[in-house]
Design an enzyme around this catalytic site. Structure first.
Site, PDB file in Angstrom:
ATOM      1  N   ASP A  11     -11.339   3.333   4.309  1.00 30.01           N
ATOM      2  CA  ASP A  11     -11.819   1.953   4.248  1.00 30.01           C
ATOM      3  C   ASP A  11     -13.354   1.904   4.169  1.00 30.01           C
ATOM      4  O   ASP A  11     -13.925   0.865   3.823  1.00 30.01           O
ATOM      5  CB  ASP A  11     -11.418   1.196   5.527  1.00 30.01           C
ATOM      6  CG  ASP A  11     -10.139   0.390   5.369  1.00 30.01           C
ATOM      7  OD1 ASP A  11      -9.899  -0.137   4.271  1.00 30.01           O
ATOM      8  OD2 ASP A  11      -9.405   0.268   6.374  1.00 30.01           O
TER       9      ASP A  11
ATOM     10  N   GLN B 188      -5.033  -1.238   9.712  1.00 31.85           N
ATOM     11  CA  GLN B 188      -5.019  -2.593   9.157  1.00 31.85           C
ATOM     12  C   GLN B 188      -5.728  -3.564  10.097  1.00 31.85           C
ATOM     13  O   GLN B 188      -5.458  -3.599  11.300  1.00 31.85           O
ATOM     14  CB  GLN B 188      -3.557  -3.015   8.934  1.00 31.85           C
ATOM     15  CG  GLN B 188      -3.366  -4.349   8.261  1.00 31.85           C
ATOM     16  CD  GLN B 188      -3.727  -4.355   6.778  1.00 31.85           C
ATOM     17  OE1 GLN B 188      -3.776  -3.320   6.126  1.00 31.85           O
ATOM     18  NE2 GLN B 188      -3.994  -5.524   6.254  1.00 31.85           N
TER      19      GLN B 188
ATOM     20  N   LYS C 270       0.829  -1.205   0.000  1.00 31.73           N
ATOM     21  CA  LYS C 270       0.000   0.000   0.000  1.00 31.73           C
ATOM     22  C   LYS C 270       0.858   1.248   0.000  1.00 31.73           C
ATOM     23  O   LYS C 270       0.619   2.201  -0.751  1.00 31.73           O
ATOM     24  CB  LYS C 270      -0.921   0.022   1.227  1.00 31.73           C
ATOM     25  CG  LYS C 270      -2.142  -0.871   1.093  1.00 31.73           C
ATOM     26  CD  LYS C 270      -2.869  -1.043   2.429  1.00 31.73           C
ATOM     27  CE  LYS C 270      -3.952  -2.109   2.297  1.00 31.73           C
ATOM     28  NZ  LYS C 270      -4.500  -2.563   3.584  1.00 31.73           N
TER      29      LYS C 270
HETATM   30  N1  LIG Z   1      -8.287  -1.971   7.198  1.00 29.29           N
HETATM   31  C1  LIG Z   1      -8.104  -2.912   6.271  1.00 29.29           C
HETATM   32  N2  LIG Z   1      -8.423  -2.647   4.985  1.00 29.29           N
HETATM   33  C2  LIG Z   1      -8.247  -3.586   4.016  1.00 29.29           C
HETATM   34  O1  LIG Z   1      -8.568  -3.341   2.832  1.00 29.29           O
HETATM   35  C3  LIG Z   1      -7.694  -4.851   4.381  1.00 29.29           C
HETATM   36  C4  LIG Z   1      -7.373  -5.078   5.728  1.00 29.29           C
HETATM   37  N3  LIG Z   1      -7.598  -4.092   6.648  1.00 29.29           N
HETATM   38  N4  LIG Z   1      -6.869  -6.265   6.131  1.00 29.29           N
HETATM   39  C5  LIG Z   1      -6.570  -7.322   5.181  1.00 29.29           C
HETATM   40  C6  LIG Z   1      -7.432  -7.248   3.944  1.00 29.29           C
HETATM   41  C7  LIG Z   1      -6.859  -7.990   2.764  1.00 29.29           C
HETATM   42  N5  LIG Z   1      -6.592  -6.980   1.758  1.00 29.29           N
HETATM   43  C8  LIG Z   1      -5.928  -7.212   0.565  1.00 29.29           C
HETATM   44  C9  LIG Z   1      -5.489  -6.199  -0.248  1.00 29.29           C
HETATM   45  C10 LIG Z   1      -4.772  -6.451  -1.403  1.00 29.29           C
HETATM   46  C11 LIG Z   1      -4.463  -7.739  -1.772  1.00 29.29           C
HETATM   47  C12 LIG Z   1      -3.656  -7.982  -2.999  1.00 29.29           C
HETATM   48  O2  LIG Z   1      -3.150  -7.068  -3.623  1.00 29.29           O
HETATM   49  N6  LIG Z   1      -3.465  -9.259  -3.389  1.00 29.29           N
HETATM   50  C13 LIG Z   1      -2.653  -9.646  -4.551  1.00 29.29           C
HETATM   51  C14 LIG Z   1      -1.649 -10.710  -4.171  1.00 29.29           C
HETATM   52  C15 LIG Z   1      -0.773 -10.354  -3.003  1.00 29.29           C
HETATM   53  C16 LIG Z   1       0.168 -11.461  -2.607  1.00 29.29           C
HETATM   54  O3  LIG Z   1       0.874 -11.975  -3.503  1.00 29.29           O
HETATM   55  O4  LIG Z   1       0.180 -11.822  -1.417  1.00 29.29           O
HETATM   56  C17 LIG Z   1      -3.546 -10.229  -5.621  1.00 29.29           C
HETATM   57  O5  LIG Z   1      -4.627 -10.711  -5.288  1.00 29.29           O
HETATM   58  O6  LIG Z   1      -3.132 -10.238  -6.780  1.00 29.29           O
HETATM   59  C18 LIG Z   1      -4.923  -8.765  -0.991  1.00 29.29           C
HETATM   60  C19 LIG Z   1      -5.650  -8.515   0.160  1.00 29.29           C
HETATM   61  C20 LIG Z   1      -6.949  -5.771   2.243  1.00 29.29           C
HETATM   62  N7  LIG Z   1      -7.456  -5.865   3.465  1.00 29.29           N
END
Ligand SMILES: Nc1nc(=O)c2c([nH]1)NC[C@@H]1CN(c3ccc(C(=O)N[C@@H](CCC(=O)O)C(=O)O)cc3)C=[N+]21
Ligand SMILES: NC(=O)C1=CN([C@@H]2O[C@H](COP(=O)(O)OP(=O)(O)OC[C@H]3O[C@@H](n4cnc5c(N)ncnc54)[C@H](OP(=O)(O)O)[C@@H]3O)[C@@H](O)[C@H]2O)C=CC1
Ligand SMILES: [Mg+2]
Length: 300
Positions: A121, A98, A54
């Site tokens: 968020d 987070q 991020k």
């Molecule tokens: N306050 C808060 N806001 C959130 O938005 C929040 C959170 N807490 N806690 C955890 C979850 C999970 N989350 C993700 C964001 C991006 C990917 C992402 O970019 N994933 C990549 C892969 C990443 C990798 O390789 O590990 C993809 O799907 O291509 C995944 C999961 C946001 N979250």
């Protein structure tokens, strides 16, 4: 017929480009640099990866990134004091805490202490209420990213049968609100749903947000349906070598892709759109804070 693969990675790059243009304009014309503060409590490795990614994306679109890493034992009072300070800092337009938080911290209390207009968020109770009543709000990033991909693929969603699997406050419920807002007929399924396969088989749109690796098999998918896979599950991948892992969604991609009309992959689907929407929400927050016109196409 093979499904169209909805390329979230490419779509996210396009959204980030639009965000970067807006950031440049805010700087040139108004001397404003949007700023995003990300607060991480504890050392959960997956959370550390997200927070790093991020921060990197925030800087890449020209915004300021403020990272606050607190140790796992941080008291609620100390966390609330930090949020207070960020709430009153004019350089900070967006605040993200987070999740999940360590167990001794009350997540609802912490989230509701964020100034609603900085709650990028969209988890604050006031944003939840605004979304539920169709008023202007901060829209949760993951559901917003899913909606953008669905609108891009379908044009209008009006009248389509949508099934959201999962009823969490951060994905399932706001996703259902957005689909309802676009005039889908919405069903929210969860762990107590009777005959989930039959419920899913009726859907023109399936959004899976469960957190169970590959739980939705292809034979639940109606021929031609659009499948949005929110799940991010890390599983063992012995085929890649000892101790190796890989990411899979909540949908069994191979079998679902044989029946779906369109499907998002994992990785490279919803995840990158979530981060792009976080940046979009931060620019939107910066515009609203300064009574400036909001970017078009970046909010619901
Ligand atoms: N306050 C808060 N806001 C959130 O938005 C929040 C959170 N807490 N806690 C955890 C979850 C999970 N989350 C993700 C964001 C991006 C990917 C992402 O970019 N994933 C990549 C892969 C990443 C990798 O390789 O590990 C993809 O799907 O291509 C995944 C999961 C946001 N979250
Ligand atoms: N790509 C991204 O940007 C993001 C991805 N995620 C991922 O999305 C997934 C869901 O996240 P989140 O909403 O936070 O998860 P939660 O654990 O908060 O919610 C999961 C939901 O799934 C339901 N559920 C569990 N088991 C079943 C089952 N067997 N059948 C039907 N429903 C079931 C639960 O039902 P009940 O309420 O009855 O317990 C609950 O409503 C996770 O894999 C997470 O990592 C999350 C956020 C962002
Ligand atoms: Mg907790």
């Amino acid at each position: 017929m093979a499904a169209t693969v909805i390329d979230g990675k490419a779509f996210a790059a396009k959204v980030r480009g639009q965000v970067a243009e807006h950031v440049a304009r805010l700087k040139e014309e108004h001397g404003i640099t949007p700023g995003l503060a990300v607060v991480l409590v504890g050392e959960d490795p997956a959370s550390q990866v997200y927070v790093r990614s991020k921060g990197k994306s925030t800087v890449e679109v020209g915004m300021n990134s403020f990272e606050h890493k607190l140790d796992a034992g941080t008291s609620e009072a100390d966390l609330l004091a930090l949020i207070d300070q960020l709430n009153s800092d004019p350089k900070v337009h967006g605040i993200l805490v987070q999740l999940p938080l360590p167990g001794h911290l009350d997540e609802d209390l912490v989230i509701n202490s964020i100034a609603p207009e900085k709650d990028v968020d969209g988890f604050h109770i006031s944003n939840v209420g605004l979304l539920g009543t169709g008023q202007k709000s901060m829209v949760p990033c993951t559901p917003l990213g899913c909606l953008m991909m669905l609108r891009e693929h379908h044009g209008s969603l009006s009248g389509l049968d949508a099934v959201v699997i999962g009823r969490s406050n951060i994905v399932g419920k706001p996703m259902a609100q957005l689909l309802l807002g676009d005039s889908c007929t919405v069903t929210i399924a969860h762990s107590r749903t009777k005959d989930l396969p039959d419920v899913v088989r009726r859907a023109d749109i399936v959004v899976a947000a469960v957190g169970r690796p590959e739980m939705v098999p292809g034979d639940w998918i109606k021929e031609g349906a659009t499948v949005i896979d929110v799940g991010i599950n890390r599983i063992d991948a012995p085929e890649k070598g000892e101790g190796k892992t890989r990411l899979v969604g909540d949908v069994d991609y191979a079998s679902a892709a044989e029946r779906a009309g369109a499907i998002t992959p994992v990785p490279g689907g919803v995840g990158p759109m979530t981060i792009a929407c976080l940046l979009a929400n931060t620019v939107t927050a910066a515009c609203r804070a300064n009574n400036l016109a909001e970017p078009e196409g970046l909010t619901a």
